[in-house]
Design a protein around this motif. Structure first.
Motif, PDB file in Angstrom:
ATOM      1  N   GLU A 324      42.958  37.891  35.035  1.00  0.00           N
ATOM      2  CA  GLU A 324      44.185  38.128  34.270  1.00  0.00           C
ATOM      3  C   GLU A 324      43.939  39.190  33.207  1.00  0.00           C
ATOM      4  O   GLU A 324      42.917  39.169  32.512  1.00  0.00           O
ATOM      5  CB  GLU A 324      44.651  36.832  33.605  1.00  0.00           C
ATOM      6  CG  GLU A 324      45.939  36.961  32.809  1.00  0.00           C
ATOM      7  CD  GLU A 324      46.317  35.656  32.146  1.00  0.00           C
ATOM      8  OE1 GLU A 324      47.143  34.931  32.718  1.00  0.00           O
ATOM      9  OE2 GLU A 324      45.753  35.354  31.054  1.00  0.00           O
ATOM     10  N   ASP A 325      44.883  40.141  33.107  1.00  0.00           N
ATOM     11  CA  ASP A 325      44.811  41.148  32.059  1.00  0.00           C
ATOM     12  C   ASP A 325      45.079  40.472  30.712  1.00  0.00           C
ATOM     13  O   ASP A 325      46.118  39.820  30.544  1.00  0.00           O
ATOM     14  CB  ASP A 325      45.840  42.250  32.319  1.00  0.00           C
ATOM     15  CG  ASP A 325      45.695  43.408  31.346  1.00  0.00           C
ATOM     16  OD1 ASP A 325      45.998  43.203  30.149  1.00  0.00           O
ATOM     17  OD2 ASP A 325      45.305  44.503  31.768  1.00  0.00           O
ATOM     18  N   VAL A 327      46.016  41.608  27.903  1.00  0.00           N
ATOM     19  CA  VAL A 327      47.129  42.165  27.133  1.00  0.00           C
ATOM     20  C   VAL A 327      48.460  41.853  27.794  1.00  0.00           C
ATOM     21  O   VAL A 327      49.376  41.286  27.176  1.00  0.00           O
ATOM     22  CB  VAL A 327      46.956  43.691  26.953  1.00  0.00           C
ATOM     23  CG1 VAL A 327      48.154  44.276  26.193  1.00  0.00           C
ATOM     24  CG2 VAL A 327      45.651  44.011  26.229  1.00  0.00           C
ATOM     25  N   SER A 328      48.594  42.230  29.071  1.00  0.00           N
ATOM     26  CA  SER A 328      49.880  42.046  29.760  1.00  0.00           C
ATOM     27  C   SER A 328      50.029  40.682  30.410  1.00  0.00           C
ATOM     28  O   SER A 328      51.123  40.295  30.799  1.00  0.00           O
ATOM     29  CB  SER A 328      50.032  43.129  30.836  1.00  0.00           C
ATOM     30  OG  SER A 328      49.049  42.962  31.853  1.00  0.00           O
ATOM     31  N   GLU A 329      48.886  39.981  30.570  1.00  0.00           N
ATOM     32  CA  GLU A 329      48.852  38.687  31.255  1.00  0.00           C
ATOM     33  C   GLU A 329      49.227  38.806  32.734  1.00  0.00           C
ATOM     34  O   GLU A 329      49.554  37.812  33.378  1.00  0.00           O
ATOM     35  CB  GLU A 329      49.764  37.663  30.561  1.00  0.00           C
ATOM     36  CG  GLU A 329      49.317  37.337  29.138  1.00  0.00           C
ATOM     37  CD  GLU A 329      50.161  36.243  28.509  1.00  0.00           C
ATOM     38  OE1 GLU A 329      51.161  35.824  29.132  1.00  0.00           O
ATOM     39  OE2 GLU A 329      49.811  35.790  27.398  1.00  0.00           O
ATOM     40  N   ASP A 330      49.145  40.033  33.278  1.00  0.00           N
ATOM     41  CA  ASP A 330      49.330  40.211  34.724  1.00  0.00           C
ATOM     42  C   ASP A 330      48.075  39.719  35.428  1.00  0.00           C
ATOM     43  O   ASP A 330      46.952  39.885  34.933  1.00  0.00           O
ATOM     44  CB  ASP A 330      49.563  41.692  35.056  1.00  0.00           C
ATOM     45  CG  ASP A 330      50.867  42.207  34.466  1.00  0.00           C
ATOM     46  OD1 ASP A 330      51.834  41.422  34.403  1.00  0.00           O
ATOM     47  OD2 ASP A 330      50.908  43.382  34.072  1.00  0.00           O
ATOM     48  N   ARG A 331      48.268  39.132  36.608  1.00  0.00           N
ATOM     49  CA  ARG A 331      47.142  38.553  37.338  1.00  0.00           C
ATOM     50  C   ARG A 331      46.827  39.363  38.595  1.00  0.00           C
ATOM     51  O   ARG A 331      47.733  39.909  39.239  1.00  0.00           O
ATOM     52  CB  ARG A 331      47.434  37.097  37.695  1.00  0.00           C
ATOM     53  CG  ARG A 331      47.517  36.199  36.463  1.00  0.00           C
ATOM     54  CD  ARG A 331      47.591  34.730  36.820  1.00  0.00           C
ATOM     55  NE  ARG A 331      47.501  33.894  35.626  1.00  0.00           N
ATOM     56  CZ  ARG A 331      47.411  32.576  35.641  1.00  0.00           C
ATOM     57  NH1 ARG A 331      47.380  31.918  36.807  1.00  0.00           N
ATOM     58  NH2 ARG A 331      47.324  31.895  34.514  1.00  0.00           N
TER      59      ARG A 331
END
Length: 355
Positions: A324-325, A327-331
């Motif tokens: 998971e990123d 900062v962006s919380e993209d996985r």
């Protein structure tokens, strides 16, 4: 007659001569002949004299050999030149039209090529920008027909698609170009007071892409030796994904699988967050000593496959991991190959992503 007194006295004073027989005289004569010769004394030779003398002889022999080779080679230089020429021919040379510099040159040319506006003044400026690129005798507009031109164009970006050699110093550099075209459209407006209609031209933007072939050559400097061309390259790759598990033996013991599965959570948690010195307790790969250094967060291990390696206490593990990123919380999902071994009653990763 009686002798004088003086003569008698002289004879008395003189030593009497010994009477020697003939046999004794012969013996004495042979003893003189057989007198032992004095032994000649050998010249003094310092230690290492023979070795130095041998080295001197070898040196002069080698020197003479080199001199003779040099002498005959000067008399027949053509054979030596042929050997040298053959050695040069065997050395591979890089085509300068296929280098990164040539690709950058093609991209610079494409930027000027796909920048235009209708009108003689704008086209004259474009022609001036293209002139340094084009070889003598090539259309100064590089193939663009100015008489029928109505659109505007700007190059947004380009990327290398292919390079094809066309000789020792020529190549086709194929770029995928992304172009924004302004398509003219006549717009009629009516003045409410005068009811007069006015026609104006507006440009509607449209982004297009195409494969653009730039013929690049090198002769002391780079240049475009022919008109650019257009082609098409199928974007679908023909590369086949390899199955890394082929030939590997699955681990049968469920307990071992579960223990390694539990270890993976610990390892990837440390791999994502811990510094190199702390991670070293779990990772012994000298080629990849550092982890993610908190650039990504570890979420979980989606699945894993455990295979037996060369020995009973070594394993090859393929793990699909979710990151998971921060900062962006993209996985994101990614794959890892781990070489795991048992050491002092615990598991450690000896290699990561080894092919």
């Amino acid at each position: 007659m009686a002798k004088s007194l003086a003569k008698r006295k002289a004879e008395a004073d003189a030593p009497r001569q010994e009477k020697v027989s003939a046999m004794e005289q012969s013996k004495r004569f042979f003893r003189v002949l057989q007198k032992p010769k004095v032994e000649e004394r050998k010249a003094y030779r310092p230690r290492g004299y023979r070795t130095r003398k041998f080295g001197t002889i070898v040196f002069w022999i080698m020197f003479s050999f080199v001199f003779l080779v040099f002498f005959f080679s000067t008399l027949n230089p053509s054979k030596q030149e042929e050997v040298s020429a053959g050695a040069v021919e065997q050395t591979p040379t890089l085509n300068p039209a296929t280098t990164t510099t040539a690709v950058q040159y093609a991209e610079n040319f494409a930027k000027e090529y796909f920048t235009w506006k209708p009108g003689s003044e704008a086209l004259a400026k474009r022609q001036k920008r293209l002139a340094p690129y084009l070889a003598e005798g090539i259309d100064p507009h590089a193939g663009l027909e100015p008489t029928s031109l109505k659109t505007t164009s700007v190059l947004l970006s380009s990327e290398i698609a292919n390079i094809e050699e066309k000789g020792d110093n020529k190549a086709y550099v194929t770029l995928k170009v992304y172009q924004k075209i302004g398509i003219p459209k006549e717009v009629v407006t009516t003045d409410e007071k005068t009811k007069k209609e006015t026609t104006t031209t507006k440009y509607e933007s449209k982004e297009v892409s195409k494969f653009f072939v730039v013929p690049v050559a090198y002769a002391q400097n780079y240049g475009i030796y022919d008109l650019p061309k257009y082609t098409y390259i199928n974007p679908q790759t023909t590369v086949v994904a390899t199955n890394q598990t082929t030939g590997l033996q699955d681990v049968v013991e469920s307990e071992v699988k579960q223990n390694i599965r539990n270890f993976l959570d610990t390892f990837f948690g440390s791999y994502a967050a811990d510094p190199a010195d702390k991670l070293a307790y779990l990772l012994e790969d000298e080629d990849h000593p550092s982890g993610l250094n908190k650039r990504m967060n570890f979420v979980n291990v989606k699945n894993s496959q455990v295979y037996q390696s060369e020995t009973l206490e070594t394993y090859i593990v393929f793990a699909t991991v979710v990151l998971e990123d921060p900062v962006s919380e993209d996985r994101f999902v990614t794959n890892y190959r781990l070489d795991i071994k048992q050491k002092d009653g615990r598991y450690v990763v000896s290699k990561i992503d080894q092919q």
